[in-house]
Design an enzyme around this catalytic site. Structure first.
Site, short mmCIF file in Angstrom:
data_model
loop_
_atom_site.label_atom_id
_atom_site.label_comp_id
_atom_site.label_asym_id
_atom_site.label_seq_id
_atom_site.Cartn_x
_atom_site.Cartn_y
_atom_site.Cartn_z
N VAL A 120 1.09 -3.67 3.86
CA VAL A 120 1.15 -4.58 4.53
C VAL A 120 2.75 -5.95 4.38
CG1 VAL A 120 -1.53 -5.46 4.64
CG2 VAL A 120 -0.43 -5.91 3.25
N LYS A 148 0.32 3.75 -3.28
CA LYS A 148 -0.92 4.69 -3.26
C LYS A 148 -0.37 5.47 -2.98
CE LYS A 148 -4.20 0.63 -1.39
NZ LYS A 148 -4.40 0.07 -0.64
N TYR A 175 -3.26 -2.66 -10.45
CA TYR A 175 -2.96 -2.45 -9.06
C TYR A 175 -1.68 -3.50 -8.08
CZ TYR A 175 -4.88 -2.28 -3.91
OH TYR A 175 -4.80 -2.27 -3.06
N SER A 189 0.64 -1.49 0.04
CA SER A 189 -0.28 -0.14 0.49
C SER A 189 0.75 0.94 0.23
CB SER A 189 -1.28 -0.47 1.12
OG SER A 189 -1.78 -0.70 0.74
N TYR A 206 -4.46 3.64 7.33
CA TYR A 206 -5.23 3.12 7.88
C TYR A 206 -6.25 3.45 8.63
CZ TYR A 206 -2.66 -0.55 4.99
OH TYR A 206 -1.35 -1.02 4.33
#
Lengths: 305, 305, 305, 305
Positions: free
Chosen positions: C259, C67, C189, C64, C241
């Site tokens: 993660v 992102k 992705y 992530s 998160y």
């Protein structure tokens, strides 16, 4: 003796003003082109007498009414084992919502919301490489007509806009509650939803559920009496989307509706009733069809309550 | 002719192993002291015959069963106007949840969750300065006994821990769906919940709903036949908390349960049945009571489906 | 002058007891095989000085953290237009939940939850047939290394268990907030998530965000100062998160976690910090990594607050 | 050196067109009568210099800005023990929603939503019979004025329409997260919300949080530096209702807003800024006030990012 023919004529006259008020389902392109101002109704009594009015001989897309077929077939084959994968409670939200499904860890509330019907299809797909054919064969048997067919144009149309059903299927896959591939299950699901029948055929198709689980003419027991009774209870509590309470309140019969505008209702021990009018109310149930059933139970004093 | 006395004896024997499995309601201090291992059952047939077994003469706290009384009374007085303030759909969540109430802008899903029952009490409080007394009088009339009473110790015990009901009432007040003061409504609500009856009395109290809305012995019409039918439908879809689907599936009769361990069930046109056993299952319904009703419908073949 | 080398050594000693407490991510098979008891940390100061400790030279899966790359790239190419398709608010629920997405009609709360990152990928896919390559090129540029690569085994492993991301993508497709095919977006992705870097590389990769949007060594302006500042704000409020509040409280720096156990944090105007330890806490953030950053801000007095 | 006086004049001119666009809070009768087209702004630098413009000397109702005072006071008295009863995460829903509170078992997401502020008041009420007086005394100390007062007409007005806050308090009471009576806590809460200040006073009141927890003129340490930093982080992530992400994105400063139209913002280590304009945007934050702070950070280059 009740004059069903006269009652159907009365209802036919009564529903006319309502036919312009409903809206046809818009999310499946093929269905959106249907003329809303149509109405048909048929009654199949367990002694074999049949009555009908209006467009009762016109084919229409069964859509979610077929959820009853896949449930009955899966239940007849697997018995109570199916309840480990789907619940028996009303959902309290829209038929295609993902919220409750996520909170409840991928176990659908009941077999009549999309998530639950996908699980039934998955169960049937684990038994057969062609679960759609199995359901079609079952549909043919229970209405005693070998020419019942899929409408492949509708199936394809639905498949092309099935994003939400894909979302539901993938979410259940994530929770481990889908054993076959998402593609396999969605394919079969879209095909079974596309089955077409007339009101006359659909009333006959429901007669085994009015007859304690046994097909009246062939005397084949699809479900034992206890299981059949239980399916009826599920139809009453969960069969008409998030309007099941309202429907039970107004009509008072176990029923299953579809966005094609069809509704199958049962008077246990007596008859099955099919009604079709493609204009829907805001809960996704046939507007004129619901009213017709409400009138039917009033005029025949045939509520289960 | 069905031998109800023998059937009740059979059920009484069958439920014995279950009496130790349920748990008494713990959130109301007074109720938590009741011995779980008790069981009574009574049947009131519309022709006046009555049958009973076990502790059918023992008083118990009706609790949510009284939601049926306040609904029937409000409905008889106000008619369909009550539906502008409460819905008719199963809730899909716990009987005392606030989530759906907030999403749906303070309009409870149905009159059998706490929020809905508070609205019924509010409606009755707007008609009378003593809505609790009005409900007690109504309870006395429908079971034909003037000595039915509140259990004020239970009412007080419940009032002292009614924080969640206060929260629900204030939230509805915020949305404009409570016209009297929160205190007034909660007071009356706690008192009506505390009404005690025996199984024999409760079965008799439900008989007007089995009799199309008319009290059998006095022939007073509380509700017209259509309204009575509709209340039965509501009981079936919403009467047993978030287990209504499961209950309909297993028992197949309209019913209303309470955390005191009582359940009132109806066979429309035939009889009312009351069962009591204070041990509850995880959905808050009497564990042995639900099983007893399931056995009753199997042994008498008396499901509505 | 702050002795960063000594501070990193202190932190390295301090985190040792924590390395056995976290749990590696289990939902991606390839990641679940990583040894949790590893730790690396690197600091890249805007003047070019770098410091590192432990396994700072070990490659790990960014997951992530990428992102941030897809957001920065999409924002640099499309500007404020991206905010019509994704929000800027913390989500208040898990990074892969569908609940809020359904309530908010397919518009993700922010670009750092999976739904939001899929929209960024979709935007990039609409500009380029190979959005994954575009992101990889961008990653190479900002850390000044042409040998940055996907880990295709991890990408494939993630793709095979991406049911929930498929569900999210289909739900957004249903709401019209995904313009390319679900397959195209998920493919890209999964590949971008699989990019690997070392702590040293990652700290350098984040330096343009610490430097008001301009890559320090090439002086290319990726984002203007105002946009860079705004991305930092998003990292602080949404980057870790559903623990963003807790993280801001403890660490007080804008950061993005993954993660794989990596976290990139920024001291605006001064430095970027990368930390990696694959053992996660219950919120999905690196347990030792979060603690290391908390210690770093304490020891260097470098919180933004 | 930055010419703050000139900058405030520029902002004052810039906001004029916005003053007619916001809407005053309507749910508290007394507040709904305030003229929306007012604007004041004040800056308190830690060296004692102050700047102001417009209606900076006009008293207004602090409302939720006082949540900062009750939090700071409770935190200074109880330390980290408060975090066992309230979380530190953004809520992702409206400031007065009950949904998340029910899912999370009565533990509010953070001290800046109503539920969290009620818990702070409860904590202070457990220490003192007059928690409202304690908060008022604290407010007087931090802005160095003994004439700060409640506006009892506003308090009473708020109390009369506090149904939702009562609902929240009762729900927390049900979960055991309220130790004093609901009445006690709501009373105190309504009174503290009614405290009035001018912008000049409010900027001064916030200065201890810009000054690492120590009141600049008295040098009394209210909070240690670390705790003060943490409160700033909470303000940034949770201080402006469900628009905290948007606010951080646009303004980039820790801030706390109130429905009276006031906002207190901090530049850590430098200054506190108070702005007031009663017209609110749809998220409940001052429309012109938010814009004024956005302009301030642009013109002074004073974002924390």
């Amino acid at each position: 003796m009740t004059d069903y023919a006269a009652i159907l004529e009365t209802i036919y006259a009564d529903v006319q003003p309502l036919l312009v008020q409903g809206k046809v389902a818009s999310y499946i392109p093929q269905l959106s082109e249907v003329d809303a101002a149509q109405f048909g109704m048929a009654v199949y009594c367990l002694d074999g007498r049949t009555y009908s009015v209006g467009a009762a001989g016109q084919k229409f897309s069964l859509q979610s009414v077929t959820k009853l077929f896949s449930l009955a077939l899966a239940f007849s084959l697997e018995g109570d084992a199916i309840w480990s994968r789907v619940g028996r409670e009303p959902s309290g939200s829209a038929f295609n919502s993902l919220v409750q499904l996520e909170y409840e860890q991928g176990k659908p509330r009941n077999p009549f919301i999309n998530a639950g019907a996908l699980v039934m299809t998955d169960i049937l797909s684990s038994r057969s490489t062609a679960s759609d054919t199995a359901i079609l064969q079952f549909a043919r048997e229970i209405c005693d007509r070998q020419d019942i067919e899929f409408d492949l144009a509708v199936a394809q149309s639905e498949h092309g806009t099935a994003h939400r059903n894909y979302a539901i299927a993938h979410l259940m896959k994530d929770f481990g509650n889908l054993h076959n591939s998402v593609e396999t299950v969605i394919d079969s699901y879209c095909r079974q939803c596309s089955i077409t029948m007339t009101c006359t055929e659909l009333a006959k198709a429901g007669s085994f559920l009015a007859n304690h689980g046994t097909i009246p003419w062939s005397e084949r027991q699809v479900l034992d009496a206890s299981s059949s009774k239980r399916l009826n209870a599920l139809m009453l509590t969960c069969g008409t989307y998030d309007a099941a309470g309202e429907f039970a309140y107004r009509v008072g019969l176990p029923a299953k509706s579809g966005v094609g505008g069809g509704i199958l209702a049962l008077v246990p021990g007596e008859m099955a009733i099919a009604v079709w009018s493609p204009g829907l109310d805001e809960t996704g149930n046939s507007l004129a069809g619901t009213y017709a059933l409400e009138r039917f139970t009033s005029l025949t004093v045939r509520s289960i309550f």
